[in-house]
Scaffold this motif. Structure first.
Motif, PDB file in Angstrom:
ATOM      1  N   GLN A 101      64.382  46.911  62.568  1.00  0.00           N
ATOM      2  CA  GLN A 101      64.418  45.558  63.131  1.00  0.00           C
ATOM      3  C   GLN A 101      65.275  45.484  64.396  1.00  0.00           C
ATOM      4  O   GLN A 101      64.799  45.002  65.430  1.00  0.00           O
ATOM      5  CB  GLN A 101      64.881  44.542  62.066  1.00  0.00           C
ATOM      6  CG  GLN A 101      63.928  44.390  60.897  1.00  0.00           C
ATOM      7  CD  GLN A 101      64.071  45.491  59.869  1.00  0.00           C
ATOM      8  OE1 GLN A 101      65.136  46.096  59.765  1.00  0.00           O
ATOM      9  NE2 GLN A 101      63.021  45.728  59.080  1.00  0.00           N
ATOM     10  N   PRO A 102      66.526  45.985  64.377  1.00  0.00           N
ATOM     11  CA  PRO A 102      67.283  45.973  65.640  1.00  0.00           C
ATOM     12  C   PRO A 102      66.697  46.912  66.681  1.00  0.00           C
ATOM     13  O   PRO A 102      66.786  46.647  67.888  1.00  0.00           O
ATOM     14  CB  PRO A 102      68.691  46.417  65.225  1.00  0.00           C
ATOM     15  CG  PRO A 102      68.548  47.036  63.882  1.00  0.00           C
ATOM     16  CD  PRO A 102      67.377  46.387  63.234  1.00  0.00           C
ATOM     17  N   ALA A 103      66.073  48.009  66.251  1.00  0.00           N
ATOM     18  CA  ALA A 103      65.465  48.929  67.216  1.00  0.00           C
ATOM     19  C   ALA A 103      64.363  48.250  68.006  1.00  0.00           C
ATOM     20  O   ALA A 103      64.159  48.532  69.193  1.00  0.00           O
ATOM     21  CB  ALA A 103      64.916  50.158  66.495  1.00  0.00           C
ATOM     22  N   ALA A 104      63.647  47.344  67.365  1.00  0.00           N
ATOM     23  CA  ALA A 104      62.549  46.651  68.042  1.00  0.00           C
ATOM     24  C   ALA A 104      63.050  45.846  69.236  1.00  0.00           C
ATOM     25  O   ALA A 104      62.367  45.739  70.268  1.00  0.00           O
ATOM     26  CB  ALA A 104      61.827  45.730  67.063  1.00  0.00           C
ATOM     27  N   ASP A 105      64.243  45.286  69.110  1.00  0.00           N
ATOM     28  CA  ASP A 105      64.786  44.452  70.196  1.00  0.00           C
ATOM     29  C   ASP A 105      65.065  45.263  71.456  1.00  0.00           C
ATOM     30  O   ASP A 105      65.084  44.717  72.559  1.00  0.00           O
ATOM     31  CB  ASP A 105      66.079  43.768  69.729  1.00  0.00           C
ATOM     32  CG  ASP A 105      65.840  42.829  68.560  1.00  0.00           C
ATOM     33  OD1 ASP A 105      64.726  42.283  68.447  1.00  0.00           O
ATOM     34  OD2 ASP A 105      66.774  42.662  67.748  1.00  0.00           O
ATOM     35  N   GLU A 106      65.286  46.576  71.288  1.00  0.00           N
ATOM     36  CA  GLU A 106      65.630  47.436  72.420  1.00  0.00           C
ATOM     37  C   GLU A 106      64.466  48.317  72.869  1.00  0.00           C
ATOM     38  O   GLU A 106      64.639  49.140  73.768  1.00  0.00           O
ATOM     39  CB  GLU A 106      66.813  48.338  72.042  1.00  0.00           C
ATOM     40  CG  GLU A 106      68.051  47.582  71.564  1.00  0.00           C
ATOM     41  CD  GLU A 106      68.605  46.667  72.645  1.00  0.00           C
ATOM     42  OE1 GLU A 106      68.566  47.063  73.840  1.00  0.00           O
ATOM     43  OE2 GLU A 106      69.051  45.557  72.312  1.00  0.00           O
ATOM     44  N   PHE A 107      63.310  48.134  72.252  1.00  0.00           N
ATOM     45  CA  PHE A 107      62.170  49.010  72.560  1.00  0.00           C
ATOM     46  C   PHE A 107      61.182  48.261  73.445  1.00  0.00           C
ATOM     47  O   PHE A 107      60.679  47.202  73.080  1.00  0.00           O
ATOM     48  CB  PHE A 107      61.483  49.456  71.262  1.00  0.00           C
ATOM     49  CG  PHE A 107      60.528  50.604  71.457  1.00  0.00           C
ATOM     50  CD1 PHE A 107      60.972  51.918  71.393  1.00  0.00           C
ATOM     51  CD2 PHE A 107      59.183  50.372  71.721  1.00  0.00           C
ATOM     52  CE1 PHE A 107      60.096  52.982  71.576  1.00  0.00           C
ATOM     53  CE2 PHE A 107      58.301  51.418  71.910  1.00  0.00           C
ATOM     54  CZ  PHE A 107      58.760  52.723  71.836  1.00  0.00           C
ATOM     55  N   HIS A 108      60.880  48.831  74.613  1.00  0.00           N
ATOM     56  CA  HIS A 108      60.062  48.112  75.582  1.00  0.00           C
ATOM     57  C   HIS A 108      58.818  48.875  76.037  1.00  0.00           C
ATOM     58  O   HIS A 108      58.130  48.455  76.956  1.00  0.00           O
ATOM     59  CB  HIS A 108      60.914  47.735  76.798  1.00  0.00           C
ATOM     60  CG  HIS A 108      62.144  46.956  76.437  1.00  0.00           C
ATOM     61  ND1 HIS A 108      62.095  45.698  75.868  1.00  0.00           N
ATOM     62  CD2 HIS A 108      63.466  47.279  76.516  1.00  0.00           C
ATOM     63  CE1 HIS A 108      63.320  45.266  75.639  1.00  0.00           C
ATOM     64  NE2 HIS A 108      64.178  46.208  76.022  1.00  0.00           N
ATOM     65  N   GLU A 109      58.500  50.000  75.396  1.00  0.00           N
ATOM     66  CA  GLU A 109      57.299  50.753  75.755  1.00  0.00           C
ATOM     67  C   GLU A 109      56.072  50.131  75.094  1.00  0.00           C
ATOM     68  O   GLU A 109      56.147  49.666  73.946  1.00  0.00           O
ATOM     69  CB  GLU A 109      57.439  52.202  75.277  1.00  0.00           C
ATOM     70  CG  GLU A 109      58.608  52.942  75.884  1.00  0.00           C
ATOM     71  CD  GLU A 109      58.148  54.073  76.774  1.00  0.00           C
ATOM     72  OE1 GLU A 109      57.019  54.002  77.281  1.00  0.00           O
ATOM     73  OE2 GLU A 109      58.932  55.009  76.956  1.00  0.00           O
ATOM     74  N   PRO A 110      54.928  50.131  75.777  1.00  0.00           N
ATOM     75  CA  PRO A 110      53.697  49.698  75.107  1.00  0.00           C
ATOM     76  C   PRO A 110      53.318  50.718  74.042  1.00  0.00           C
ATOM     77  O   PRO A 110      53.531  51.920  74.211  1.00  0.00           O
ATOM     78  CB  PRO A 110      52.662  49.666  76.243  1.00  0.00           C
ATOM     79  CG  PRO A 110      53.197  50.617  77.269  1.00  0.00           C
ATOM     80  CD  PRO A 110      54.691  50.539  77.179  1.00  0.00           C
TER      81      PRO A 110
END
Length: 234
Positions: free
Chosen positions: A101-110
């Motif tokens: 869940q916190p990793a999603a906030d920092e992940f910006h690749e398609p």
């Protein structure tokens, strides 16, 4: 025999994990079909059984990076890295040591392919869906593990995938994986087919639940025949 049977099955045979051959092959083929328009993300890696299927599939295709999101605790991470290295995919696999869940906030690749096998608590599975699926490209694929006997993932994929207007080409892979393609808007025919597959999955779940604690009583040939039949009717 398929590439999976001859090349990948031997690699994962001794890696602990709850992944059937059919599920492993499905992940392998989905990863091999990725074009590089987006990346591959795996939520929940444990010791790398599914990571190897995804990584070797990618290696056989466009060599798309595989981001492995998992807490990756010390001892477990050592085993994970050893298994990934033995599979020859170290350069492709990018571990992210974090809860999903916190990793999603920092992940910006398609994302072109998303495989979710993290926490099985309903609220956390739903949060994974809500945070990660929007990052999946239109036409990309999502796969959720443990969508039969485990209530959290099962309760999420019912309305969010099978009864949604945002997915098509849904299929159920024995023993527990739901796969579907993300689209802007599916058609009536897509929705009918998705509901049919949901019915197949539900029937499988109801029929096999009493046998889960006694799987050793099911003859291997009978189990394999059942899995082939499940694949054929979809």
């Amino acid at each position: 025999m398929s590439d999976f049977e001859t090349k990948i099955k031997p690699l994962i045979a001794d890696v602990p994990g709850w992944l059937t051959d059919e599920e492993g092959e499905a992940l392998y083929e989905l990863a091999r079909a990725c074009t590089g328009e987006g990346v591959i993300v795996e939520i929940g890696s444990w010791l790398g059984k599914s990571t190897i299927c995804l990584g070797r599939g990618s290696l056989a295709g466009a060599s798309v990076p595989v981001y492995a999101v998992d807490p990756h605790t010390d001892k477990r991470f050592g085993e994970f890295k050893a298994n990934v290295d033995r599979a020859g995919i170290t350069d492709l696999v990018k571990p992210i040591a974090s809860l999903s869940q916190p990793a999603a906030d920092e992940f910006h690749e398609p994302i072109e392919l998303l495989f979710v096998d993290g926490s099985h608590e309903y609220d956390l599975v739903l949060e994974d869906f809500e945070k990660w699926v929007p990052k999946v490209l239109e036409g990309g694929w999502v796969a959720f593990h443990d969508t039969t006997w485990t209530s959290g993932p099962r309760k999420v994929v019912g309305p969010a995938i099978y009864r949604s207007r945002r997915f098509r080409d849904a299929r159920f892979v024995a023993g527990s994986t739901t796969i579907a393609r993300k689209v802007e808007q599916n058609t009536f025919a897509d929705r009918v087919r998705n509901r049919y597959v949901l019915g197949v999955k539900t029937a499988f779940w109801l029929a096999t639940t009493p046998l889960q604690k006694q799987r050793h009583l099911i003859p291997g040939p009978v189990e394999r025949l059942g899995r082939r039949f499940l694949k054929a009717i979809q």
